[in-house]
Design an enzyme around this catalytic site. Structure first.
Site, mmCIF file in Angstrom:
data_model
loop_
_atom_site.group_PDB
_atom_site.id
_atom_site.type_symbol
_atom_site.label_atom_id
_atom_site.label_comp_id
_atom_site.label_asym_id
_atom_site.label_seq_id
_atom_site.Cartn_x
_atom_site.Cartn_y
_atom_site.Cartn_z
ATOM 1 C CB SER A 212 23.782 99.396 42.651
ATOM 2 O OG SER A 212 24.972 99.340 43.373
ATOM 3 C CG ASP A 434 22.791 93.791 48.294
ATOM 4 O OD1 ASP A 434 24.012 93.571 48.404
ATOM 5 O OD2 ASP A 434 22.325 94.851 47.823
ATOM 6 C CG HIS A 503 23.659 94.642 44.615
ATOM 7 N ND1 HIS A 503 23.492 95.566 45.602
ATOM 8 C CD2 HIS A 503 24.176 95.314 43.549
ATOM 9 C CE1 HIS A 503 23.899 96.747 45.161
ATOM 10 N NE2 HIS A 503 24.309 96.619 43.916
#
Ligand SMILES: *[C@@H]1O[C@H](CO)[C@@H](O)[C@H](O)[C@H]1NC(C)=O
Ligand SMILES: *[C@@H]1O[C@H](CO)[C@@H](O)[C@H](O)[C@H]1NC(C)=O
Ligand SMILES: *[C@@H]1O[C@H](CO)[C@@H](O)[C@H](O)[C@H]1NC(C)=O
Ligand SMILES: *[C@@H]1O[C@H](CO)[C@@H](O)[C@H](O)[C@H]1NC(C)=O
Ligand SMILES: *[C@@H]1O[C@H](CO)[C@@H](O)[C@H](O)[C@H]1NC(C)=O
Ligand SMILES: *[C@@H]1O[C@H](CO)[C@@H](O)[C@H](O)[C@H]1NC(C)=O
Ligand SMILES: *[C@@H]1O[C@H](CO)[C@@H](O)[C@H](O)[C@H]1NC(C)=O
Ligand SMILES: *[C@@H]1O[C@H](CO)[C@@H](O)[C@H](O)[C@H]1NC(C)=O
Ligand SMILES: *[C@@H]1O[C@H](CO)[C@@H](O)[C@H](O)[C@H]1NC(C)=O
Ligand SMILES: *[C@@H]1O[C@H](CO)[C@@H](O)[C@H](O)[C@H]1NC(C)=O
Ligand SMILES: *[C@@H]1O[C@H](CO)[C@@H](O)[C@H](O)[C@H]1NC(C)=O
Ligand SMILES: *[C@@H]1O[C@H](CO)[C@@H](O)[C@H](O)[C@H]1NC(C)=O
Length: 558
Positions: A212, A434, A503
């Site tokens: 991320s 995601d 994610h």
């Protein structure tokens, strides 16, 4: 995990509609594949974690950091040898600012002279969330009652270091004052030098991995290692990032949004008149033409131009991300942008709330905010631990490495390029489920990057990715196997997808992430390999329940 706080406002506006229908019955007397308990006569027993007679890492100096492996609250097995605590970010004796770490030597019998660092993003989120829900020796996933041993722990393969950084995050001590990623990397190097000195890990290979917003952290820290020109402390051997922000936000989060939603429309169920309106917006905002023109394989030649940032105006017509997000929440109030197949109810997370509107039952405790956990880990007892801090970790401003020009992330300003060229061992991954940072958005940013003499990838990734079968003796931590995604490698950069991952890729597809680490460490050639995990000598022959895939049995009529 958390990327931008602006998502929060949307989440709190929604309320779940309580249904009054009775429990649904499966009136179709259909057989459905289930995970069948094969050997149910013996309870599950945890395999012995290998222990070295006398550890390389256990010294008088490291003793104050030693964690009691049988004393971790709620964990009913021995997590093995580990060390945790705070270390200063420089060797100046007056330095009071400290980062927090939890270090697990590998369970491999032979000591490998390497360290793998894991970082979560935010900015401001704790890497202990990765340890607890993605790749640690024990995991405690959302909605489950207790932690379990993780058969896919990265500690099986190598020495693992989870670090809370920068100053301001989790258990760290001190007041944040960095303003950009270069300063963040300098702070990190100061800490890492303290760590290497503590354990005497001179010249050990270091791999940096993360997720991320660590799409910024990891390349910048790796570049900081290269610039330091000091392999006694900063011996960079490779990096891996998944579901990363690395480029222009308008490209990664706006332009790819309509194609993403069209692709998943049979899951999202947005109504057709809304879709018509938003398709028109996509054209007006220039996204449709831009996508068709620049999202190409091979890549367009020369820099891809920048579109206006929809957050810089009072007119939100072009904010496809938030417009879709709000509409999807109307249909599915428990929609999880990090993992789009989730529906109600919200599972409870031991990590606490991340975005406003996340669900937390009254009286619930956050695991790392517990006094007994803080004591066990040599943290400062009483620290108000949050998964993502509400303190601004970039001092009083934004991360100026990003805010100065949103379009120039590490993929487009030379930072990631230098890291790829220095290591030829850079792996970028993406979970297809995601929506926050989607697969094609990340690829789009890569198509605007030049490395090892050419721009972008020549071909859209299409070679099948294989995750080996692993005997599933632990029903609390299962992983899919077989063909789980696609991959490609060009000029030192590997890109892969995990189809069923959200994610937090290692949490959703632990087998794919484990194979990724084997490749990063050079133990397996590439993602096409069908050989067993390197840590698996044969099939499981111990006692306990084996969960076998694909066995058909009659389902109960609930
Ligand atoms: C480590 O500590 C023990 C007990 O305090 C002491 O006897 C021993 O000499 C120390 N070892 C070293 C290498 O300093
Ligand atoms: C580790 O924790 C267990 C459980 O609390 C306890 O019984 C044991 O004495 C502890 N060991 C050490 C060395 O403190
Ligand atoms: C942050 O504060 C420390 C002292 O506490 C100082 O040495 C350092 O230069 C400051 N960094 C920035 C970027 O202002
Ligand atoms: C890197 O360090 C070595 C010695 O440690 C030195 O010889 C070399 O010139 C340095 N290179 C750069 C680019 O600073
Ligand atoms: C991603 O891009 C590929 C290649 O253009 C396309 O086939 C696929 O449908 C896209 N996926 C999504 C979810 O947009
Ligand atoms: C593409 O990369 C160039 C640098 O090579 C940069 O100037 C430009 O802003 C980038 N465009 C986008 C959309 O990120
Ligand atoms: C908002 O932006 C869209 C797309 O550029 C434009 O079509 C529309 O007229 C704008 N609305 C207002 C009120 O300015
Ligand atoms: C952590 O615990 C303290 C009390 O010890 C409490 O005030 C605080 O709200 C808790 N924080 C979180 C994130 O739950
Ligand atoms: C990295 O790979 C490229 C070929 O893609 C090669 O030209 C280059 O020399 C390699 N660099 C290193 C440091 O191995
Ligand atoms: C990890 O190690 C444990 C033993 O400590 C073993 O049971 C497990 O199969 C290993 N996992 C993998 C994926 O090889
Ligand atoms: C594990 O068991 C399967 C099915 O019984 C068999 O096909 C496979 O060869 C075995 N693998 C090893 C490494 O023994
Ligand atoms: C299984 O457990 C029994 C007793 O519970 C023990 O005698 C046997 O050796 C175990 N077998 C293996 C393969 O661990």
């Amino acid at each position: 995990m958390k990327l931008l706080s602006l998502f929060s406002t949307l989440l709190c506006a929604t309320t779940a509609v309580a249904g009054n229908s009775p429990h649904k019955r499966n009136v179709f007397n259909k057989a459905k594949p289930v995970l069948e308990r094969r050997v149910a006569n013996e309870p599950f027993r945890h395999p012995e974690i290998q222990k070295r007679a006398s550890s390389f890492f256990a010294t008088n100096k490291t003793a104050p950091f030693s964690v009691n492996g049988t004393g971790i609250p709620e964990v009913n097995f021995d997590v093995g040898e580990s060390y945790a605590g705070l270390l200063p970010i420089s060797d100046d004796p007056a330095e009071t600012r400290k980062l927090f770490f939890w270090f697990f030597p590998s369970t491999q019998a032979k000591v490998q002279e390497e360290v793998v660092i894991w970082l979560n993003g935010g900015p401001g989120c704790s890497s202990l969330s990765g340890l607890l829900t993605e790749n640690g020796p024990f995991t405690w996933e959302s909605g489950t009652v207790a932690p379990v041993q993780n058969p896919y722990s990265w500690t099986n393969l190598t020495n693992m270091l989870w670090i809370e950084q920068p100053i301001g995050v989790g258990y760290t001590q001190g007041t944040p004052n960095i303003t950009n990623e270069v300063e963040l990397a300098a702070e990190f190097r100061g800490f890492y030098k303290s760590f290497v000195d503590l354990f005497g890990l001179y010249n050990w290979k270091t791999y940096i991995t993360g997720e991320s917003y660590a799409g910024y952290y990891v390349p910048y820290i790796a570049d900081g290692f290269i610039q330091a020109n000091d392999t006694k402390y900063f011996n960079l051997a490779g990096i891996s990032i998944n579901d990363p922000i690395i480029g222009d936000e308008t490209v990664q989060q706006q332009v790819v949004m309509l194609p993403y939603v069209e692709f998943w429309q049979n899951l999202l169920y947005l109504n057709e008149s809304f879709m018509e309106t938003i398709r028109a917006h996509d054209k007006e905002c220039g996204y449709t033409d831009y996508y068709n023109k620049y999202f190409t394989f091979p890549a367009p030649q020369g820099p891809i131009p920048v579109l206006p940032d929809p957050y810089n105006s009072e007119n939100y017509t072009c904010d496809q991300f938030d417009n879709f997000y709000a509409a999807i929440l109307q249909v599915n109030p428990c929609f999880n942008i990090y993992h789009i197949t989730e529906t109600c109810p919200h599972p409870f997370s031991q990590l606490g709330i991340v975005n406003t509107g996340d669900y937390q039952p009254p009286g619930a405790q956050v695991y790392f905010n517990r006094t007994d956990v803080q004591e066990a880990l040599h943290a400062v007892v009483g620290t108000n631990w949050m998964q993502c801090t509400d303190v601004n970790v970039f001092g009083n401003g934004n991360d100026s490495s990003r805010a100065s020009d949103a379009s120039v992330g590490p993929a487009n300003n030379g930072v990631l390029q230098r890291v790829i060229e220095y290591t030829n061992n850079t792996i970028v991954g993406s979970g297809d489920l995601d929506m926050l940072l989607s697969t094609n958005g990340t690829l789009f940013a890569i198509q605007n990057m030049t490395w090892n003499g050419a721009q972008g990838l020549n071909e859209y990734p299409s070679t099948l990715l294989y995750a080996p079968d692993h005997p599933e003796y632990n029903g609390g931590a299962l992983a899919g196997s077989g063909y789980q995604g696609v991959w490609t490698k060009e000029r030192g950069l590997t890109f892969y997808t995990a189809r069923l991952a959200g994610h937090e890729l290692p949490g959703y597809t632990p087998g794919v992430a484990y194979r990724m680490l084997e490749i990063l460490l050079g133990r397996v050639e590439d993602f096409s390999s069908t050989e067993s995990f390197t840590t698996q000598s044969g099939n499981y022959t111990g006692n306990g329940t084996i969960y076998k895939r694909g066995v058909v049995e009659m389902e109960n009529l609930l």
